[in-house]
Design a protein around this motif. Structure first.
Motif, PDB file in Angstrom:
ATOM      1  N   UNK A   1       0.790  -1.237   0.000  1.00  0.00           N
ATOM      2  CA  UNK A   1       0.000   0.000   0.000  1.00  0.00           C
ATOM      3  C   UNK A   1       0.822   1.288   0.000  1.00  0.00           C
ATOM      4  N   UNK A   2       2.154   1.145   0.036  1.00  0.00           N
ATOM      5  CA  UNK A   2       2.979   2.343   0.097  1.00  0.00           C
ATOM      6  C   UNK A   2       3.002   2.949   1.485  1.00  0.00           C
ATOM      7  N   UNK A   3       2.352   2.319   2.428  1.00  0.00           N
ATOM      8  CA  UNK A   3       2.284   2.852   3.790  1.00  0.00           C
ATOM      9  C   UNK A   3       3.084   2.002   4.757  1.00  0.00           C
TER      10      UNK A   3
ATOM     11  N   UNK B   1      -3.443  20.053  -7.161  1.00  0.00           N
ATOM     12  CA  UNK B   1      -4.461  19.415  -6.330  1.00  0.00           C
ATOM     13  C   UNK B   1      -4.185  17.921  -6.236  1.00  0.00           C
ATOM     14  N   UNK B   2      -4.418  17.367  -5.041  1.00  0.00           N
ATOM     15  CA  UNK B   2      -3.967  15.998  -4.755  1.00  0.00           C
ATOM     16  C   UNK B   2      -5.079  14.944  -4.888  1.00  0.00           C
ATOM     17  N   UNK B   3      -4.659  13.701  -5.037  1.00  0.00           N
ATOM     18  CA  UNK B   3      -5.579  12.566  -4.935  1.00  0.00           C
ATOM     19  C   UNK B   3      -6.313  12.169  -6.211  1.00  0.00           C
ATOM     20  N   UNK B   4      -6.046  12.874  -7.322  1.00  0.00           N
ATOM     21  CA  UNK B   4      -6.830  12.620  -8.545  1.00  0.00           C
ATOM     22  C   UNK B   4      -6.657  11.194  -9.063  1.00  0.00           C
ATOM     23  N   UNK B   5      -5.426  10.692  -9.052  1.00  0.00           N
ATOM     24  CA  UNK B   5      -5.203   9.352  -9.605  1.00  0.00           C
ATOM     25  C   UNK B   5      -5.927   8.296  -8.766  1.00  0.00           C
ATOM     26  N   UNK B   6      -5.704   8.332  -7.473  1.00  0.00           N
ATOM     27  CA  UNK B   6      -6.336   7.352  -6.584  1.00  0.00           C
ATOM     28  C   UNK B   6      -7.851   7.378  -6.694  1.00  0.00           C
ATOM     29  N   UNK B   7      -8.409   8.573  -6.715  1.00  0.00           N
ATOM     30  CA  UNK B   7      -9.870   8.710  -6.790  1.00  0.00           C
ATOM     31  C   UNK B   7     -10.391   8.202  -8.131  1.00  0.00           C
ATOM     32  N   UNK B   8      -9.664   8.496  -9.219  1.00  0.00           N
ATOM     33  CA  UNK B   8     -10.090   8.061 -10.554  1.00  0.00           C
ATOM     34  C   UNK B   8     -10.092   6.540 -10.659  1.00  0.00           C
TER      35      UNK B   8
ATOM     36  N   UNK C   1       0.276   8.416  -0.912  1.00  0.00           N
ATOM     37  CA  UNK C   1      -0.128   9.812  -1.043  1.00  0.00           C
ATOM     38  C   UNK C   1       0.775  10.814  -0.341  1.00  0.00           C
ATOM     39  N   UNK C   2       0.258  12.027  -0.228  1.00  0.00           N
ATOM     40  CA  UNK C   2       0.993  13.126   0.392  1.00  0.00           C
ATOM     41  C   UNK C   2       1.307  12.800   1.855  1.00  0.00           C
TER      42      UNK C   2
ATOM     43  N   UNK D   1      -4.245  10.470   1.639  1.00  0.00           N
ATOM     44  CA  UNK D   1      -3.798   9.073   1.567  1.00  0.00           C
ATOM     45  C   UNK D   1      -3.957   8.497   0.163  1.00  0.00           C
ATOM     46  N   UNK D   2      -4.570   9.256  -0.733  1.00  0.00           N
ATOM     47  CA  UNK D   2      -4.813   8.749  -2.084  1.00  0.00           C
ATOM     48  C   UNK D   2      -3.550   8.862  -2.941  1.00  0.00           C
ATOM     49  N   UNK D   3      -3.392   7.909  -3.869  1.00  0.00           N
ATOM     50  CA  UNK D   3      -2.221   7.885  -4.741  1.00  0.00           C
ATOM     51  C   UNK D   3      -2.281   8.996  -5.784  1.00  0.00           C
ATOM     52  N   UNK D   4      -1.106   9.440  -6.187  1.00  0.00           N
ATOM     53  CA  UNK D   4      -0.969  10.435  -7.249  1.00  0.00           C
ATOM     54  C   UNK D   4       0.069   9.925  -8.240  1.00  0.00           C
TER      55      UNK D   4
END
Lengths: 330, 372
Positions: A11-13, A166-173, A218-219, A260-263
């Motif tokens: 998860x990158x975390x 702006x953050x999180x677009x990739x993860x949300x998409x 994410x960030x 927490x969303x990927x970018x």
């Protein structure tokens, strides 16, 4: 650690970090690896590798091909390097359509051009149906360092923290596409080559201390990695973190945190205070960076921690995301 | 322009409004006859309180006790084991909601089952099971249904559709629970320190505010039905404080935007058609009579618990003896008082129920609360 690998360990975390530390670092231990940068620095060269697997393969804003080039080139750019040479290794599932493969490779070609990089070596494997999910791509990249000394281990109180867009677009998409959530929205992945932005900053003589693209985790993951690696406290004003209405909407519905969303085309910068205004001005010159923002500062308040401050005067720690990204229930 | 999602929360996170309520509460709290302990019953409220730092805005004589209202946290281990065992059956797809798949049972979590080859999926809406069943006609889809009054109607709607469309390959394992019963169980305990309740608005959107009428009337505990945004919670706290200083004890609704006394009668009728009250064993709280919603016996042919009865483990499993989740759920202790909080028990390796879900009190404290 579990006896068997779970998805949470990719998860990158936190779980991901534990796996890397306890298995890979333990075996491969060396000075270069342990610096834990986006790309390894070897003399004036930067080197990095990344494997790409995404479902669906084609999504709003990009596809796995563009992702495979951006991901690796961005890791090089984050070390102040110009991307030069890439390898391209693909594992393809039996039955995969050639037309899709051609589309993917064409995306790779056009993204390489943006970076000024070339593929100089490759490998192709085809495996029986069910052995991989359609196609996996690995790219390894070599870049030439233009500005030396950029490191996640050097963030200090002389720096301020910026985010390029702006953050999180990739993860949300990806989440929306994977779950078949239909919504009329302009939401698309931020997948993008960051070298042009980095080049503009370096050309203008901006004093860059550290840069990191906020991919998985994410960030939130980037800020925590910096706080730990540089032994500092990063204090962020939550309302200054740029988040689009679309991403906010998905987060509201599913109970995610945008941080927490990927970018795939978003990076965090630690910039010397004197250069911050100039850096912001340069970033805002790029169309996708209209929401670039100075989000916080570096202090010694709680070393190795990240603090999120609300507009009404409360604060909390921003933790490294953990577990598999799962929606809240109610 | 139509209604946008942000219209639903814009304004309810406004910094000036939140600060204004903090001032009102601070001024009113000086007139409180004694310190008060408010229980937010619902995990969603715990989440709001921790995420937005609400506790940092309150004077020292207002305390919060984090309640048992997280459907994942209160699931006893033996029922998680049911899900695990079902998921490991040949040709079964086990479907559930969100972070239920993270919770470890005695053999591991559903995530672990998935790593061992089980087909485990999570959905946002139980109705998504229909699509999964259609795409996998040779498999049995078992929906492991969890949640309070808010999610029960969705499970009822799933069963309703399954019956109407004569879907052959969907079964339900039902673990629905209700809010008023555990509240009553908590205040029946003599050691209970709760003075007032914050009631979850979404439960009352379904069940109406009427379900809380007994608490001020019979137990002398004020209840305010509250929304989930920080402004909602601050306003509700202010309403509770005013009740104490004005010597009132009432049921009030802060979330007037969607809550009525009667609630959603259609959803209630759907619930009644398929479910009835049953006893349920709550993790941390033990047996609470009539606190669960079980499938009525006429729908046994859809009841995975009945159909797979022979292979489902029956023995009750209690938490590790160092875990104090029971006391936390009762308001007798707060998470940092637990000897294993943040050390042996973390979100990545939860020992007790409250650390498991992001809505659990311990997890919320771990994630947000260690600053104060």
């Amino acid at each position: 650690m579990n006896k068997t690998i779970t998805l949470a360990q990719g998860n990158g975390g936190e779980e991901n970090n534990e796996l890397i530390k306890k298995v890979f670092y333990k075996a491969f231990k060396n000075e270069i690896l342990e610096r834990s940068e986006d790309a390894a620095v070897i003399g004036n060269l930067a080197m990095t590798t990344d494997s790409f697997t995404v479902s669906p393969l084609f999504f709003a804003g990009a596809d796995i091909g563009k992702l495979a080039v951006c991901g690796t080139c961005n890791d090089l750019a984050m070390m102040g390097a110009v991307p030069k040479y890439l390898t391209c290794s693909v594992i393809i599932e039996e039955g995969f359509e050639v037309e899709s493969l051609e589309r993917i490779v064409e995306s790779m070609r056009s993204e390489l051009a943006i970076n000024g990089a070339v593929v100089v070596s490759g490998d192709t494997k085809v495996v029986p149906k069910g052995s991989v999910d359609k196609i996996f791509i690995n790219t390894t990249g070599l870049g030439e360092i233009v500005q030396a000394g950029i490191s996640s281990n050097n963030v200090s109180e002389e720096d301020v923290i910026l985010i390029n867009r702006d953050i999180g677009c990739h993860g949300a998409t990806i989440f929306a596409a994977r779950e078949g959530m239909e919504m009329s929205s302009t939401l698309k992945s931020d997948c993008n080559s960051l070298y042009p932005q980095v080049k503009a900053l370096m050309d203008a003589g901006v004093r860059i201390t550290a840069m990191r693209d906020a991919t998985r985790g994410g960030v939130a993951a980037v800020l925590n990695e910096w706080a730990r690696q540089s032994n500092v406290c990063i204090e962020v004003e939550e309302e200054k973190i740029p988040v689009s209405d679309e991403v906010k909407g998905i987060c509201e519905m599913l109970g995610f945190e945008a941080t927490a969303l990927a970018n795939e085309g978003t990076f965090v910068l630690a910039i010397h205070k004197d250069s911050a205004a100039k850096a912001l001005e340069i970033l805002k010159g790029f169309e996708v960076c209209a929401m670039a923002s100075r989000v916080g500062e570096v202090t010694q308040k709680y070393p190795q921690k990240v603090i999120l401050k609300s507009p009404w005067g409360t604060s909390r720690f921003l933790e490294t995301p953990n577990g598999e990204l799962l929606p809240r229930i109610c | 322009m139509g209604l946008e999602l942000k219209n639903l929360y814009d304004g309810f996170r406004d910094a000036d409004t939140i600060k204004a309520y903090a001032k009102i509460i601070a001024a009113d709290a000086q007139k409180l006859p004694h310190p008060i302990n408010i229980m937010e019953v619902c995990g969603g409220h715990t989440h709001t309180i921790m995420k937005y730092g609400v506790l940092q805005l309150l004077p020292s004589n207002i305390h919060f006790v984090h309640g048992p209202g997280c459907p994942v946290c209160i699931m006893p281990k033996e029922r998680i084991d049911h899900a695990y065992v079902l998921s490991m059956q040949e040709n079964v797809i086990l479907v559930t909601l969100g972070d239920m798949i993270k919770v470890p049972g005695s053999n591991g979590s559903l995530q672990d089952a998935r790593a061992k080859g089980a087909d485990v999926r999570f959905v946002y809406s139980p109705l998504d099971c229909l699509k999964i069943a259609q795409e996998n006609p040779d498999k049995t889809v078992i929906f492991f249904a969890i949640g309070f009054e808010t999610t029960t109607p969705m499970t009822a709607a799933l069963l309703d559709t399954v019956i109407r469309q004569d879907v052959k390959n969907i079964l339900l394992h039902v673990n629905h629970v209700t809010v008023p019963e555990p509240m009553r169980a908590l205040i029946s305990d003599e050691a209970c320190i709760i003075d007032a309740f914050l009631g979850p608005s979404h439960v009352s959107v379904i069940s109406g505010s009427k379900i809380y009428e007994e608490f001020p009337r019979d137990w002398h505990k004020p209840v305010v039905v509250s929304g989930f945004e920080p402004v909602d919670v601050m306003q509700s706290i202010s309403m509770i404080v005013k009740q104490f200083i004005e010597n009132r004890c009432e049921l009030e609704v802060e979330y007037k935007r969607a809550v009525t006394r009667e609630g959603n009668l259609k959803a209630q009728a759907l619930n009644d058609k398929y479910f009835h009250n049953v006893d349920f064993r709550w993790r941390g709280l033990g047996d609470i009579p009539q606190s669960g919603m079980g499938l009525r016996s006429e729908y046994d042919r859809y009841n995975a618990e009945k159909i797979y009865d022979a292979i489902l483990p029956k023995e009750e499993i209690n938490d590790h003896k160092l875990c104090i989740c029971g006391d936390i759920l009762k308001g007798k202790a707060s998470p940092p008082q637990c000897s294993i909080f943040g050390t042996a028990c973390k979100p990545t390796s939860p020992v007790g129920s409250c650390m498991v879900s992001s809505e659990g009190a311990c997890s919320a404290y771990y994630k947000y609360g260690n600053l104060v």
